[in-house]
Motif scaffolding. Sequence first.
Motif, mmCIF file in Angstrom:
data_model
loop_
_atom_site.group_PDB
_atom_site.id
_atom_site.type_symbol
_atom_site.label_atom_id
_atom_site.label_comp_id
_atom_site.label_asym_id
_atom_site.label_seq_id
_atom_site.Cartn_x
_atom_site.Cartn_y
_atom_site.Cartn_z
ATOM 1 N N LYS A 450 4.231 17.879 40.269
ATOM 2 C CA LYS A 450 5.350 17.893 41.210
ATOM 3 C C LYS A 450 6.269 16.705 40.960
ATOM 4 C CE LYS A 450 2.728 20.245 44.861
ATOM 5 N NZ LYS A 450 2.155 20.111 46.221
ATOM 6 N N ARG A 451 5.688 15.543 40.732
ATOM 7 C CA ARG A 451 6.500 14.340 40.536
ATOM 8 C C ARG A 451 7.245 14.367 39.198
ATOM 9 N NH1 ARG A 451 2.621 9.572 43.209
ATOM 10 N NH2 ARG A 451 2.656 10.475 45.293
ATOM 11 N N LEU A 452 6.621 14.932 38.180
ATOM 12 C CA LEU A 452 7.306 15.047 36.893
ATOM 13 C C LEU A 452 8.520 15.964 36.984
ATOM 14 C CD1 LEU A 452 4.204 15.353 34.530
ATOM 15 C CD2 LEU A 452 5.906 13.517 34.480
ATOM 16 N N GLU A 456 14.917 13.934 41.250
ATOM 17 C CA GLU A 456 15.663 13.220 42.304
ATOM 18 C C GLU A 456 14.910 11.997 42.810
ATOM 19 O OE1 GLU A 456 17.551 14.036 46.772
ATOM 20 O OE2 GLU A 456 16.695 15.698 45.590
ATOM 21 N N HIS A 457 13.592 12.143 43.030
ATOM 22 C CA HIS A 457 12.818 11.050 43.606
ATOM 23 C C HIS A 457 12.013 10.271 42.563
ATOM 24 C CE1 HIS A 457 13.401 13.904 47.014
ATOM 25 N NE2 HIS A 457 13.640 12.770 47.669
ATOM 26 N N TYR A 458 11.672 10.925 41.452
ATOM 27 C CA TYR A 458 10.793 10.266 40.476
ATOM 28 C C TYR A 458 11.393 10.223 39.071
ATOM 29 C CZ TYR A 458 7.298 10.855 44.147
ATOM 30 O OH TYR A 458 6.615 10.799 45.327
ATOM 31 N N GLY A 459 12.665 10.582 38.944
ATOM 32 C CA GLY A 459 13.291 10.626 37.632
ATOM 33 C C GLY A 459 13.388 9.274 36.958
ATOM 34 N N HIS A 460 13.333 8.180 37.755
ATOM 35 C CA HIS A 460 13.453 6.839 37.177
ATOM 36 C C HIS A 460 12.122 6.319 36.640
ATOM 37 C CE1 HIS A 460 11.959 6.231 41.244
ATOM 38 N NE2 HIS A 460 11.572 5.004 40.891
ATOM 39 N N LEU A 461 11.035 7.046 36.869
ATOM 40 C CA LEU A 461 9.702 6.567 36.453
ATOM 41 C C LEU A 461 9.346 7.103 35.071
ATOM 42 C CD1 LEU A 461 7.586 6.981 39.723
ATOM 43 C CD2 LEU A 461 8.683 4.914 38.851
ATOM 44 N N THR A 462 8.633 6.284 34.315
ATOM 45 C CA THR A 462 8.120 6.724 33.020
ATOM 46 C C THR A 462 6.843 7.541 33.239
ATOM 47 O OG1 THR A 462 6.743 4.747 32.765
ATOM 48 C CG2 THR A 462 9.008 4.648 31.902
ATOM 49 N N ILE A 463 6.384 8.173 32.151
ATOM 50 C CA ILE A 463 5.128 8.942 32.216
ATOM 51 C C ILE A 463 3.986 8.031 32.650
ATOM 52 C CG2 ILE A 463 3.472 10.284 30.870
ATOM 53 C CD1 ILE A 463 6.085 11.742 31.284
ATOM 54 N N GLN A 464 3.959 6.815 32.100
ATOM 55 C CA GLN A 464 2.883 5.876 32.453
ATOM 56 C C GLN A 464 2.942 5.512 33.936
ATOM 57 O OE1 GLN A 464 2.736 2.373 30.031
ATOM 58 N NE2 GLN A 464 1.207 1.367 31.279
ATOM 59 N N ALA A 465 4.161 5.303 34.447
ATOM 60 C CA ALA A 465 4.293 4.938 35.857
ATOM 61 C C ALA A 465 3.841 6.074 36.763
ATOM 62 C CB ALA A 465 5.755 4.564 36.151
ATOM 63 N N LYS A 495 10.073 18.047 30.564
ATOM 64 C CA LYS A 495 11.282 18.552 29.917
ATOM 65 C C LYS A 495 11.538 20.002 30.310
ATOM 66 C CE LYS A 495 13.316 19.349 25.358
ATOM 67 N NZ LYS A 495 13.094 19.248 23.898
ATOM 68 N N LEU A 496 10.504 20.865 30.257
ATOM 69 C CA LEU A 496 10.657 22.281 30.582
ATOM 70 C C LEU A 496 11.018 22.480 32.051
ATOM 71 C CD1 LEU A 496 7.665 23.776 28.568
ATOM 72 C CD2 LEU A 496 10.092 23.889 27.994
ATOM 73 N N ALA A 497 10.364 21.697 32.935
ATOM 74 C CA ALA A 497 10.620 21.837 34.369
ATOM 75 C C ALA A 497 12.059 21.466 34.706
ATOM 76 C CB ALA A 497 9.638 20.969 35.158
ATOM 77 N N ARG A 498 12.538 20.405 34.097
ATOM 78 C CA ARG A 498 13.910 19.966 34.404
ATOM 79 C C ARG A 498 14.947 20.901 33.790
ATOM 80 N NH1 ARG A 498 13.387 13.316 34.241
ATOM 81 N NH2 ARG A 498 11.817 13.210 35.907
ATOM 82 N N GLU A 499 14.656 21.456 32.624
ATOM 83 C CA GLU A 499 15.564 22.448 32.052
ATOM 84 C C GLU A 499 15.647 23.687 32.938
ATOM 85 O OE1 GLU A 499 14.170 23.236 28.154
ATOM 86 O OE2 GLU A 499 15.009 21.403 27.261
ATOM 87 N N LYS A 500 14.516 24.106 33.492
ATOM 88 C CA LYS A 500 14.496 25.260 34.390
ATOM 89 C C LYS A 500 15.305 24.976 35.648
ATOM 90 C CE LYS A 500 11.333 28.269 36.928
ATOM 91 N NZ LYS A 500 9.909 28.533 37.257
ATOM 92 N N GLN A 501 15.152 23.775 36.222
ATOM 93 C CA GLN A 501 15.922 23.408 37.416
ATOM 94 C C GLN A 501 17.415 23.384 37.111
ATOM 95 O OE1 GLN A 501 14.300 19.670 38.628
ATOM 96 N NE2 GLN A 501 12.385 20.542 39.395
ATOM 97 N N HIS A 502 17.758 22.907 35.908
ATOM 98 C CA HIS A 502 19.172 22.843 35.517
ATOM 99 C C HIS A 502 19.771 24.251 35.420
ATOM 100 C CE1 HIS A 502 22.799 21.345 33.672
ATOM 101 N NE2 HIS A 502 22.611 22.132 32.609
#
Length: 508
Positions: A450-452, A456-465, A495-502
Amino acid sequence: MVSLFVNFAIKALLFHIYFVTLRSIMSKTPLALLVAWLCLMLCPVQAVSNPLTADSLMALSRACYEDDRLVEALDYATQTLRQAKKEHDEQAYMRALSYIGGIYGVFKDYDKAHYYFKRCLAQAQRLGDADMTARCYSNLTMTSCMLRHEADALGYLRLQEHSQMADTVRHRYFLLSNRGKVAVLQGRWQQALAYSRQARQHAADHQMGLMYEAAETAEMANIYEAMGQDSMTVALFGQMLTMARQAGDQKGVSRALDHLASTYRRMGDSSMAAYYQEQAVLLDDSVFNTQEFNSAKGRLVDFEEEQKAEQISLLNVRINRQLLVILLFATLLAAVVVLAIVLVRRNRSLQEAYQLLVDKHQQAMRQQEQTAKTATDSEHLPAEQHQQLLAAIERILRQDDVICSPDFDLARLSTLVGSNTKYVSWVINDHHHLSFKALLNQYRIQLASKRLADAEHYGHLTIQAIAESVGYKSQTNFIQAFKAIVGMTPSTYQKLAREKQHLQAIYQ
């Protein structure tokens, strides 16, 4: 030798053509123009076909490593292996193995580092290179300590003590440093501190550089951390950070920032922990680019697979030759055929006896399973208590703040639901057919998914974060768990989730 002669002949021919062309141009003949065009076409091809030598590639790898360009360093080391194989340059091949082990060590993949150092050691011993042999003993002692293999660490340390590097100053430094690491492994804290202090002083006395002093300062900080002395831990990692920055050692800076963040987090100082964690993440994104490093590792694996395929091909050639010899002497094998018939008959008898043993074993297993089932059934909870405990477990597992704690485990869950680990583990296994750890991974990975996808809320975080936010201390463990459950890596999923949202936003 043949290739060198061919190259020399081509160059001589091109020079002759160039000379004739130049003379013909002076007379302005059409033939001169044609030959000149041929020269222009052939010369670039010859220039491009001359690759860098293994030694040149090794020098590039060393320069990139010292400049903290680790992905490029690994790529050049891989190219060194490939070129050294072509040139039959065993020295360059050996040095490349050593550098690859060192790069994996920086990325804390100590299993791989240990593997390449062992290969380098075998090569050094075969070539009779005493200096590289001593270096490998030193590196293998270090990786054994990192892997907590005490017996191996002690064995390699003894070998290191009885070998000698060409650089006696470095030899003494690494010997003191590794004695300290082994002492840490054995829990002899004061002795470990003494060795680390001696190593740091040795580096300072012989002006080896701040990187070496910083490394031993970090070892001392780790020892104080193990002893539970957080104030000394923070002070020493602070010193290490200053030294690493002065030395321009980005790898050391990253290590110091990570430890300072974790120490302040353990001390309960969240603001300082966040400050150092943010710096560490920013630096790691530039120095330790995991995605690019994985690509470089892939290219190294491709080369290793090529070498295996080549070895298999050579083996196939040998096998074919052996088969040819066997066919030529087939007429002499009549006795073997007779013997084979006898063996077949005996084999049938053995198979029958083996089948009887298998049947008896399966029967014993069924009896054992029935006995175990009877014993387990006697421990089952009543149905009402089973449902109450299951509901309590699932209620806790739905609390994100609880399961995202790195210290959340079966004992903690049992305490929260008011039961014991035995019953909690049994209920989870009985209802979900999973262990507690596997079930916790499912809840955490579901939350991470969900966070990946939530830019909007977690886009600034890296995978490690994001991995740390759902309770994973190791990014590697997070990626492995995510891939096992979701079927792809976190970065691919994001990447796939954000492309789908776009796309959904466009069509809406």
